[in-house]
Design an enzyme around this catalytic site. Structure first.
Site, PDB file in Angstrom:
ATOM      1  N   HIS A 236       0.820  -1.221   0.000  1.00 21.69           N
ATOM      2  CA  HIS A 236       0.000   0.000   0.000  1.00 21.69           C
ATOM      3  C   HIS A 236       0.849   1.266   0.000  1.00 21.69           C
ATOM      4  CE1 HIS A 236      -4.105  -1.684   0.742  1.00 21.69           C
ATOM      5  NE2 HIS A 236      -3.361  -2.742   0.996  1.00 21.69           N
TER       6      HIS A 236
ATOM      7  N   ASP B  32       3.536   9.385  -0.990  1.00 23.65           N
ATOM      8  CA  ASP B  32       2.340   8.670  -0.567  1.00 23.65           C
ATOM      9  C   ASP B  32       2.124   7.514  -1.532  1.00 23.65           C
ATOM     10  OD1 ASP B  32       0.065   8.208   0.959  1.00 23.65           O
ATOM     11  OD2 ASP B  32      -0.630  10.280   0.830  1.00 23.65           O
TER      12      ASP B  32
HETATM   13  P1  ADQ Z   1      -3.107   6.256   4.663  1.00 24.01           P
HETATM   14  O1  ADQ Z   1      -1.705   6.770   4.766  1.00 24.01           O
HETATM   15  O2  ADQ Z   1      -3.835   6.108   5.938  1.00 24.01           O
HETATM   16  O3  ADQ Z   1      -3.158   4.870   3.875  1.00 24.01           O
HETATM   17  P2  ADQ Z   1      -5.081   7.554   2.742  1.00 24.01           P
HETATM   18  O4  ADQ Z   1      -4.992   6.825   1.468  1.00 24.01           O
HETATM   19  O5  ADQ Z   1      -5.169   9.006   2.541  1.00 24.01           O
HETATM   20  O6  ADQ Z   1      -3.845   7.361   3.711  1.00 24.01           O
HETATM   21  O7  ADQ Z   1      -6.365   7.026   3.513  1.00 24.01           O
HETATM   22  C1  ADQ Z   1      -6.809   7.625   4.664  1.00 24.01           C
HETATM   23  C2  ADQ Z   1      -8.273   7.267   4.947  1.00 24.01           C
HETATM   24  O8  ADQ Z   1      -8.561   7.713   6.256  1.00 24.01           O
HETATM   25  C3  ADQ Z   1      -9.233   7.956   4.002  1.00 24.01           C
HETATM   26  O9  ADQ Z   1     -10.318   7.106   3.740  1.00 24.01           O
HETATM   27  C4  ADQ Z   1      -9.680   9.195   4.788  1.00 24.01           C
HETATM   28  O10 ADQ Z   1     -11.016   9.571   4.565  1.00 24.01           O
HETATM   29  C5  ADQ Z   1      -9.523   8.763   6.224  1.00 24.01           C
HETATM   30  N1  ADQ Z   1      -9.021   9.888   7.026  1.00 24.01           N
HETATM   31  C6  ADQ Z   1      -7.830  10.513   6.920  1.00 24.01           C
HETATM   32  N2  ADQ Z   1      -7.750  11.511   7.832  1.00 24.01           N
HETATM   33  C7  ADQ Z   1      -8.905  11.522   8.498  1.00 24.01           C
HETATM   34  C8  ADQ Z   1      -9.435  12.329   9.557  1.00 24.01           C
HETATM   35  N3  ADQ Z   1      -8.743  13.324  10.113  1.00 24.01           N
HETATM   36  N4  ADQ Z   1     -10.674  12.049   9.997  1.00 24.01           N
HETATM   37  C9  ADQ Z   1     -11.375  11.041   9.449  1.00 24.01           C
HETATM   38  N5  ADQ Z   1     -10.929  10.256   8.472  1.00 24.01           N
HETATM   39  C10 ADQ Z   1      -9.724  10.486   7.982  1.00 24.01           C
HETATM   40  C11 ADQ Z   1      -2.221   3.962   3.254  1.00 24.01           C
HETATM   41  C12 ADQ Z   1      -1.206   4.591   2.304  1.00 24.01           C
HETATM   42  C13 ADQ Z   1      -1.932   5.388   1.226  1.00 24.01           C
HETATM   43  C14 ADQ Z   1      -2.923   4.485   0.493  1.00 24.01           C
HETATM   44  C15 ADQ Z   1      -3.817   3.747   1.478  1.00 24.01           C
HETATM   45  C16 ADQ Z   1      -4.668   2.696   0.797  1.00 24.01           C
HETATM   46  O11 ADQ Z   1      -0.298   5.431   3.025  1.00 24.01           O
HETATM   47  O12 ADQ Z   1      -0.994   5.952   0.310  1.00 24.01           O
HETATM   48  O13 ADQ Z   1      -3.721   5.280  -0.362  1.00 24.01           O
HETATM   49  O14 ADQ Z   1      -3.047   3.072   2.461  1.00 24.01           O
HETATM   50  O15 ADQ Z   1      -3.893   1.857   0.008  1.00 24.01           O
END
Ligand code: ADQ
Length: 479
Positions: free
Chosen positions: A162, A370
């Site tokens: 991921h 990311d």
């Molecule tokens: P993350 O680094 O956690 O995931 P991301 O892909 O942005 O990052 O997903 C975060 C999720 O958490 C989103 O669904 C978002 O809505 C939710 N979220 C984030 N901040 C929040 C907040 N303050 N309050 C509520 N909800 C929040 C890892 C990798 C990413 C990759 C994903 C999936 O680092 O690059 O996209 O896995 O593969």
């Protein structure tokens, strides 16, 4: 038909809609097919309550939710410190995000990492059926297939990373990189988020293990042919649109639009993590206010930063840094009736997020690195197609390979990012509509079901004539 067995560091109750990222995506794919989801319970066995290795003798806790069985294990204190806080969060996470300066290569961490992967393999094996397809997720579990193979497991096993795959010379800084790479060859298919990640992996094994690239998606080393490919993760677009139209999101939208009726809203939603480029984003916002005076008393940045990994040192420092940066910008530029930055160090309920996205004129998604970034896709899905907000996206997010119609920026370039934000704030409606349409079409085409079904299809198609390879070749020592 074969049963799907998903293994990830953490599992989540499939009925729970609050989780994000990996948990949401895995939940979507498991609910389609039913199956088993195996991982750490999130609990650490209390030291002194039994022996320190109590968790190692524990049997998985089983729970059935609809068509999914959750099987979870507790970790001992030492395993939690070395495997999770240590190797996963203080070695692999920083290095894979190009932050060698934050890595701590303590040899105890590697030992704990291997120990927990062995524990997972040992506890998972009795739950497996011969026809099961196993899908392992993320950097916590790179050696899992090698450990399973060493115990005689012959099932099809796929792995999805991921987070980004670093370039060869950065990967080479990990003392155990040779072992990690070799372990990946115990899988039948290894999937990455982007073509850039696939390229980094191929170059790494070509230069470090004399691998032979047989075709675009096949690479041979350690007497094994491994299938590799880019499977960019997506979101469930229709489900997110439904969420955006539900009461809680509508209420959030009206509240924010009323409260900020005279302002132009910029939004950031992230976990508070050093890979997300939050300080750089605040600097770019300050530059916007200083270079474009018409944005003063008008542009407001709402930054939601969910608490994350607070027991790791680098995260505490980031928190203090953000507190002081946001305080300084409000002190220097704020007016009695205008606070430039609203910084909220909290999780917000998933049901309310779409309303916040829709009320914002610009999303600032500017990670330094990311794997993908699902917030970018959620923001697009939540917009009103007749008057959409604009996405300012880091070129270093995996999502940038797919979302070319966003305004792509280099987050290290403060001036360039401020210019892009200004461009987003002043973009004519017809251009915003056109760009949004192209973005929405793409995230709909490559949604979360496309992601899981194309990965699993490729895994089933792998020709496996060499799974009998000697187990010591696939389960080497890292010393
Ligand atoms: P993350 O680094 O956690 O995931 P991301 O892909 O942005 O990052 O997903 C975060 C999720 O958490 C989103 O669904 C978002 O809505 C939710 N979220 C984030 N901040 C929040 C907040 N303050 N309050 C509520 N909800 C929040 C890892 C990798 C990413 C990759 C994903 C999936 O680092 O690059 O996209 O896995 O593969």
């Amino acid at each position: 038909m074969s049963r799907l067995v998903v293994v990830s560091n953490r599992t989540a109750d499939p009925r729970n809609t609050a989780a994000g990222g990996l948990a949401v995506a895995v939940r979507e794919s498991l609910q389609q097919t039913g199956g088993l989801w195996f991982g750490w319970s999130g609990k650490v066995a209390e030291e002194g309550s039994e022996d320190r290795g109590a968790a190692r003798t524990n049997e998985p806790h089983l729970q059935t939710v609809g068509n999914v069985t959750l099987a979870t294990l507790d970790l001992s204190q030492e395993d939690h410190e070395t495997y999770y806080l240590g190797y996963a969060n203080a070695v692999l996470w920083p290095v894979f995000h190009y932050r060698l300066d934050l890595a701590n290569f303590d040899a105890r961490f590697a030992a704990g990492y291997r120990r927990v992967n062995q524990l997972f393999a040992r506890k998972l094996l009795p739950l497996l059926r011969p026809n099961d397809t196993i899908w392992v997720h993320d950097y916590h579990l790179i050696p899992l297939a090698a450990e399973l193979r060493a115990m005689g497991c012959r099932n099809r096993i796929g792995f999805f990373l991921h987070i980004p795959m670093p370039p060869p010379l950065i990967m080479a800084a990990i003392p155990e990189h040779g072992w990690l790479t070799r372990c990946l060859f115990a899988y039948d298919l290894v999937g990455f988020q982007s073509e850039a990640d696939v390229m980094h992996f191929s170059h790494h094994v070509e230069s470090e293990a004399w691998a032979q690239t047989l075709s675009r998606d096949c690479i041979r080393a350690f007497d094994r042919t491994l299938r590799i490919g880019a499977y960019p993760i997506g979101i469930d677009v229709d489900d997110f649109i439904r969420l955006a139209e539900a009461d809680e999101a509508r209420e959030m939208f009206s509240r924010i639009r009323d409260e900020y009726s005279r302002r132009r809203l910029l939004l950031g939603v992230d976990r508070l993590d050093y890979s997300k480029g939050l300080p750089q984003r605040v600097h770019a916002f300050r530059e916007l206010l200083e270079r474009y005076p018409e944005t003063r008393n008008l542009a407001t940045l709402i930054q939601i930063a969910a608490p994350s990994r607070e027991d790791v040192d680098a995260y505490g420092e980031l928190r203090r840094h953000m507190d002081s940066l946001c305080g300084a910008i409000n002190g220097d530029h704020g007016e009695l009736d205008w606070m430039p930055v609203r910084y909220i160090h909290r999780n917000i309920a998933r049901r309310r997020l779409p309303g916040l996205y829709r009320a914002s004129h610009v999303a600032l998604i500017t990670p330094l690195r990311d794997g993908m970034n699902l917030v970018a896709k959620e923001f697009i899905a939540a917009q009103d197609p007749a008057d959409p907000g604009m996405l300012v996206l880091s070129r270093f997010a995996g999502a940038a390979e797919q979302l070319k119609e966003a305004l792509l920026v280099n987050p290290y370039d403060t001036h360039g990012t401020a210019q892009a934000i200004h461009h987003a704030l002043t973009m004519p409606l017809d251009e915003r509509i056109n760009r949004h349409k192209a973005l929405l079409d793409r995230i709909r085409k490559f949604d979360v079901l496309w992601w899981s079904s194309s990965f699993l299809r490729a895994l089933h198609e792998v020709e496996r004539d060499d799974v009998e390879v000697a187990s010591d070749a696939l389960c080497p020592s890292y010393q």
